[in-house]
Design an enzyme around this catalytic site. Structure first.
Site, PDB file in Angstrom:
ATOM      1  N   ASP A   1       2.244  -6.793   2.568  1.00  0.00           N
ATOM      2  CA  ASP A   1       1.149  -5.929   3.011  1.00  0.00           C
ATOM      3  C   ASP A   1       1.722  -4.636   3.596  1.00  0.00           C
ATOM      4  OD1 ASP A   1      -1.416  -5.068   3.514  1.00  0.00           O
ATOM      5  OD2 ASP A   1      -1.702  -6.270   5.308  1.00  0.00           O
TER       6      ASP A   1
ATOM      7  N   ASN B   1      -6.680   0.690  -2.183  1.00  0.00           N
ATOM      8  CA  ASN B   1      -7.326   1.493  -1.130  1.00  0.00           C
ATOM      9  C   ASN B   1      -6.619   2.820  -0.907  1.00  0.00           C
ATOM     10  OD1 ASN B   1      -5.138   0.057  -0.053  1.00  0.00           O
ATOM     11  ND2 ASN B   1      -5.969   0.088   2.025  1.00  0.00           N
TER      12      ASN B   1
ATOM     13  N   HIS C   1       0.882  -1.178   0.000  1.00  0.00           N
ATOM     14  CA  HIS C   1       0.000   0.000   0.000  1.00  0.00           C
ATOM     15  C   HIS C   1       0.916   1.223   0.000  1.00  0.00           C
ATOM     16  CE1 HIS C   1      -3.487  -2.500   1.334  1.00  0.00           C
ATOM     17  NE2 HIS C   1      -2.548  -3.173   1.968  1.00  0.00           N
TER      18      HIS C   1
HETATM   19  O1  DOR Z   1      -3.502  -3.566   8.386  1.00  0.00           O
HETATM   20  C1  DOR Z   1      -3.820  -3.280   7.253  1.00  0.00           C
HETATM   21  N1  DOR Z   1      -3.510  -2.103   6.731  1.00  0.00           N
HETATM   22  N2  DOR Z   1      -4.493  -4.169   6.526  1.00  0.00           N
HETATM   23  C2  DOR Z   1      -5.049  -3.838   5.351  1.00  0.00           C
HETATM   24  O2  DOR Z   1      -5.706  -4.646   4.760  1.00  0.00           O
HETATM   25  C3  DOR Z   1      -4.892  -2.477   4.810  1.00  0.00           C
HETATM   26  C4  DOR Z   1      -3.675  -1.857   5.344  1.00  0.00           C
HETATM   27  C5  DOR Z   1      -3.600  -0.373   5.052  1.00  0.00           C
HETATM   28  O3  DOR Z   1      -3.784  -0.011   3.891  1.00  0.00           O
HETATM   29  O4  DOR Z   1      -3.331   0.393   5.965  1.00  0.00           O
END
Ligand code: DOR
Length: 436
Positions: A301, A94, A62
């Site tokens: 992640d 996202n 991300h």
């Molecule tokens: O802990 C998380 N943070 N899990 C996710 O699925 C999204 C991510 C985020 O974008 O901060």
């Protein structure tokens, strides 16, 4: 004359064996691998004692652009990637606005082309009503569904909406598998608690299992290509052990292998993430799942938030930890400790992600394949230090961990981009192509 020669390296061949020798790069490709190359190059690296690996592919990050560039942007995230030996990444939708249209995807591609020092690809985000986009947008590595809400606004939690997506189209569907209804109920149940460890109680193993079961059921009904992101529980490993059709794959991340609820005591909300960290038993089940091929690949992640944001009282704290620049050294350190083999690490972090997402000519050191490489030092250990992180968020949950396998050089498309602590100017990655 060739562009670059890496001499005297321990070259990790596709079968996991090591060849002491030289590797040449010409016009972005690996042009020759041999015990000794008698040729001139514009630049050469003496890699005596170092190990040459295919660049890692991180299939879940991300990078926050557009919308939250104070946490990370495509430039800083990609610099963190090459610092950690990651030469290609797949980025999640996202962002703000979320990547749910062709226009939003195009915008990311334009931004990435200007600043990413690693190769890049993007997911398209599912909503309850963008089905046509999901099946026509291009280029994407897959469709991302948040079955439970996490950072950002994306959510598809109703079974009929999920079924509509699984029933139509053939693209890979990657799910964040947590059951939204159970999360909401348990948020109310635990609303009198304000410590970060409550996070693992609210979003418990059952939350993850219920969602993974539903995704698997729908995938089976339509024989639809399914990838379960960041598997975190022993129950999900057991589920897939029982029923893992050939069109289903799964992923683990280092946080769920190496951290567990005991870490809340020292790190508090720094280790808060979705799905949450679990117990030692879950750590063990995930390792076993990887060894047995129930879990196919490793992602990070990478989810940067600022320290300031992470220091608020729970539950105001955002979920997620950075990880893209520590994953390869973490796993190589595990390898040195006997937890896994080099062959496994290369499969989980290089060739596996390339195959899973149909990225051609990456993930293995083969003549004619792309010269995406990282030269790592397995002979020394160096601690993770927040001040050494290239990620804009500037911290790591692994600060203080003594790791081996830090990259000395990272090479993207035959060009040195990371060189002993610095990023060279003028090198950019490319948009990844996904053959369907
Ligand atoms: O802990 C998380 N943070 N899990 C996710 O699925 C999204 C991510 C985020 O974008 O901060």
């Amino acid at each position: 004359m060739t562009d670059l020669i890496i001499r005297n390296a321990r070259i990790a061949l596709p079968d996991g064996s090591l060849l002491e020798g030289d590797l040449a790069c010409t016009q972005g490709k690996i042009s020759k691998i041999s015990a000794q190359l008698d040729m001139q190059a514009r630049e050469s690296i003496d890699a005596q004692g170092k190990t040459l690996l295919p660049g890692a592919i991180d299939p879940q990050v991300h990078f926050r652009e557009p919308g939250n560039e104070h946490k990370e942007d495509l430039g800083s995230g990609s610099r963190a990637a090459v610092h950690g030996g990651v030469t290609s990444f797949l980025e999640m939708p996202n962002t703000s606005p979320p990547t749910t249209t062709q226009a939003a995807l195009d915008e990311k591609l334009v931004r990435a082309a200007k600043k990413c020092v690693a190769n890049y690809g993007f997911f398209i985000g599912a909503t309850p009503d963008n089905l046509e986009v999901l099946n026509t947008v291009s280029p994407v590595c897959g469709i991302k569904i948040f079955m439970g809400a996490s950072t950002g606004s994306l959510l598809v939690n109703k079974e009929k909406d999920l079924e509509n997506i699984f029933a139509h189209g053939s693209r890979l569907i990657a799910v964040h598998a947590e059951n939204e209804q159970r999360i909401n109920e348990r948020q109310v149940e635990f609303s009198d608690r304000d410590t970060a460890e409550t996070h693992s109680l609210i979003r418990d193993n059952e939350c993850a299992l219920l969602a993974s079961e539903l995704a698997l059921k729908l995938s089976n009904r339509y024989q639809r290509r399914l990838h379960i992101l960041h598997l975190s529980t022993k129950e999900e490993v057991a589920l897939l052990r029982q029923d893992k059709p050939e069109w289903v794959s799964a992923e683990a991340i280092p946080n769920h292998l190496l951290l567990n609820v005991e870490d809340y005591h020292t790190q508090g909300a720094l280790v808060q993430m979705n799905p949450p960290i679990r117990t030692r038993e879950d750590n063990e089940a995930l390792w076993q799942g990887l060894h047995d091929g129930i879990i196919d690949i490793i992602a990070t992640d990478h989810a940067p938030h600022t320290l300031e944001e992470k220091q608020q009282p729970y539950p105001k704290t955002p979920s997620g930890m950075p990880g893209v620049e520590t994953s390869l050294p973490l796993m190589l350190t595990q390898m040195q400790a006997g937890r896994c083999t080099l062959k496994e690490v290369l499969q989980w972090m290089c060739s596996g992600p390339a195959e899973l997402y149909n990225i051609k000519n990456k993930g293995r050191l083969i003549e004619g394949w792309d010269a995406d490489l990282t030269l790592v030092d397995l002979g020394n250990k160096k601690p993770v230090r927040n001040e050494d992180m290239f990620s804009k968020c500037g911290w790591s949950a692994y600060a203080g961990w003594d790791l081996t396998g830090w990259p000395q050089y990272t090479i993207v498309g035959g060009q040195i981009v990371y060189d002993n602590g610095t990023i060279r100017d003028g090198v950019l990655g490319q948009a990844l192509q996904f053959s369907e």
